[in-house]
Design a protein around this motif. Sequence first.
Motif, PDB file in Angstrom:
ATOM      1  N   PRO A   1       0.803  -1.227   0.000  1.00  0.00           N
ATOM      2  CA  PRO A   1       0.000   0.000   0.000  1.00  0.00           C
ATOM      3  C   PRO A   1       0.836   1.277   0.000  1.00  0.00           C
ATOM      4  O   PRO A   1       0.472   2.251  -0.673  1.00  0.00           O
ATOM      5  N   VAL A   2       1.955   1.277   0.698  1.00  0.00           N
ATOM      6  CA  VAL A   2       2.800   2.470   0.706  1.00  0.00           C
ATOM      7  C   VAL A   2       3.357   2.737  -0.698  1.00  0.00           C
ATOM      8  O   VAL A   2       3.369   3.875  -1.181  1.00  0.00           O
ATOM      9  N   ALA A   3       3.764   1.661  -1.387  1.00  0.00           N
ATOM     10  CA  ALA A   3       4.286   1.810  -2.752  1.00  0.00           C
ATOM     11  C   ALA A   3       3.219   2.405  -3.665  1.00  0.00           C
ATOM     12  O   ALA A   3       3.498   3.255  -4.520  1.00  0.00           O
ATOM     13  N   VAL A   4       1.953   1.972  -3.480  1.00  0.00           N
ATOM     14  CA  VAL A   4       0.860   2.498  -4.308  1.00  0.00           C
ATOM     15  C   VAL A   4       0.645   3.985  -4.009  1.00  0.00           C
ATOM     16  O   VAL A   4       0.498   4.803  -4.915  1.00  0.00           O
ATOM     17  N   LEU A   5       0.661   4.340  -2.729  1.00  0.00           N
ATOM     18  CA  LEU A   5       0.475   5.740  -2.344  1.00  0.00           C
ATOM     19  C   LEU A   5       1.564   6.631  -2.931  1.00  0.00           C
ATOM     20  O   LEU A   5       1.304   7.745  -3.378  1.00  0.00           O
ATOM     21  N   ILE A   6       2.793   6.128  -2.935  1.00  0.00           N
ATOM     22  CA  ILE A   6       3.887   6.916  -3.507  1.00  0.00           C
ATOM     23  C   ILE A   6       3.737   7.011  -5.026  1.00  0.00           C
ATOM     24  O   ILE A   6       4.059   8.022  -5.637  1.00  0.00           O
ATOM     25  N   GLY A   7       3.188   5.943  -5.626  1.00  0.00           N
ATOM     26  CA  GLY A   7       3.107   5.890  -7.081  1.00  0.00           C
ATOM     27  C   GLY A   7       2.086   6.827  -7.707  1.00  0.00           C
ATOM     28  O   GLY A   7       2.289   7.295  -8.828  1.00  0.00           O
ATOM     29  N   VAL A   8       1.001   7.126  -6.999  1.00  0.00           N
ATOM     30  CA  VAL A   8      -0.083   7.911  -7.604  1.00  0.00           C
ATOM     31  C   VAL A   8       0.355   9.299  -8.114  1.00  0.00           C
ATOM     32  O   VAL A   8       0.080   9.659  -9.246  1.00  0.00           O
ATOM     33  N   PRO A   9       1.060  10.090  -7.283  1.00  0.00           N
ATOM     34  CA  PRO A   9       1.428  11.422  -7.795  1.00  0.00           C
ATOM     35  C   PRO A   9       2.526  11.410  -8.852  1.00  0.00           C
ATOM     36  O   PRO A   9       2.743  12.408  -9.530  1.00  0.00           O
ATOM     37  N   LEU A  10       3.244  10.301  -9.005  1.00  0.00           N
ATOM     38  CA  LEU A  10       4.289  10.233 -10.017  1.00  0.00           C
ATOM     39  C   LEU A  10       3.661   9.885 -11.348  1.00  0.00           C
ATOM     40  O   LEU A  10       3.115   8.816 -11.517  1.00  0.00           O
ATOM     41  N   TYR A  11       3.742  10.824 -12.285  1.00  0.00           N
ATOM     42  CA  TYR A  11       2.991  10.620 -13.505  1.00  0.00           C
ATOM     43  C   TYR A  11       3.871  10.626 -14.735  1.00  0.00           C
ATOM     44  O   TYR A  11       4.835  11.377 -14.816  1.00  0.00           O
ATOM     45  N   SER A  12       3.528   9.793 -15.708  1.00  0.00           N
ATOM     46  CA  SER A  12       4.146   9.740 -17.036  1.00  0.00           C
ATOM     47  C   SER A  12       5.648   9.515 -16.968  1.00  0.00           C
ATOM     48  O   SER A  12       6.374   9.777 -17.893  1.00  0.00           O
ATOM     49  N   ASN A  13       6.080   9.059 -15.827  1.00  0.00           N
ATOM     50  CA  ASN A  13       7.498   8.810 -15.711  1.00  0.00           C
ATOM     51  C   ASN A  13       7.798   7.330 -15.578  1.00  0.00           C
ATOM     52  O   ASN A  13       8.746   6.956 -14.917  1.00  0.00           O
ATOM     53  N   ALA A  14       6.956   6.506 -16.230  1.00  0.00           N
ATOM     54  CA  ALA A  14       7.253   5.078 -16.281  1.00  0.00           C
ATOM     55  C   ALA A  14       8.697   4.938 -16.738  1.00  0.00           C
ATOM     56  O   ALA A  14       9.455   4.124 -16.236  1.00  0.00           O
TER      57      ALA A  14
END
Lengths: 315, 83
Positions: A233-246
Amino acid sequence: MLQWFADRVVYSLLGLEKGTRLAGALNFFIYDTIKILLLLVVIIYAVSIIRSFFPPEKTKKLLSHKREFFGNIAAALLGVVTPFCSCSAVPVFIGFVESGVPLGVTFSFLISSPMVNEVAIVLLLGIFGWKIAGIYVASGLAVAIAGGIIIGRLKLENQVEDYVYQIKLSDVELPDLTWKDRSDYAFGYVKDILKKVWPYIVVAIAIGGAIHGYAPENFLMKYAGRDNILAVPVAVLIGVPLYSNAAGIIPIVHALMEKGMAVGTVLAFMMAVTALSLPELIILRQVLRPKLIGIFVAIMAVAIVFTGYLFNAIL
Amino acid sequence: MKIKVLGPGCANCVNLEALVKEVVAELGAEATVQKVTDFKDIAKYGIISTPGLVINEVVKWSGSVPSKAKVNELITTELAKGE
């Protein structure tokens, strides 16, 4: 071949000693950068040629009045081959709804399209290998299909902004494309993507290389290993605001995985980065009421966290 | 000749508009270039992937920025029809 080139540059040209940390990090950086850029060119070109056969105008006709389940599967698969960027999310959404694509089927498309995108596939393939890339694609499609079916079942058509239902689209005959047009399109697309992502990739691979060469083995095991229940869950929370930077995330995540981050956690993080992005949610607010956006985010978060736990448990 | 560039204002739509104006100037063609940004108007042409290029009310291109040679070809073909 590439390894030979990287070895030549690091050991012969720069004269660094084999086995030192700097040499290891630099070798890793040169090898990965060239490999990823080559893969991007080849795969994006191929994907773009396929995409030129599936413009969204055609995809919406294929999905119009499709039933639950088969419609969702078709939508998730078409999401992979239909060109789509978040800037056209609104017109595509309106176009789908207007031509009678059910809401749940539309969502399967909207979920799979950004998540199972070509840049993510290339990077996963190049850095993690075909097995992880395959797992990512398969679970991404599964999340898109399941998410769409659930949203379809919830009967949320009244949570779409009213004006969407009033727009009438004309039926358009798209002009025929020649093979040269398709190739030009694909080539232009490769150029666009490379221009956009190369700085991220180079920086990310450099950071990845540094972690690879300098961070102690398994130092993440305690925090992001499979035994830490909170990691997903922490990884998901960190991932949401990071965008288009796959492009900028995957090389770093790879290095983190080497140092002990569990596979499921890595997958969940990637999915959160690509499928749940704040800017896209803001754009979708133009056509969806807040309640539907909230439900969409909640379903996606649960599905992604579930995928993370699943792969942490079985791999 | 009436040329319309369909698009809500994303980077590609701006690029296409500039490209079309450039080609029109180079050809010395008598043409008006108009930008259509409201989605209700774009919808009338049936396009959902922007940018779109419409010449004399016919959709000629959609979903990406065509090459300069392609824009040139499309406009030249239409010009020839008008003569």
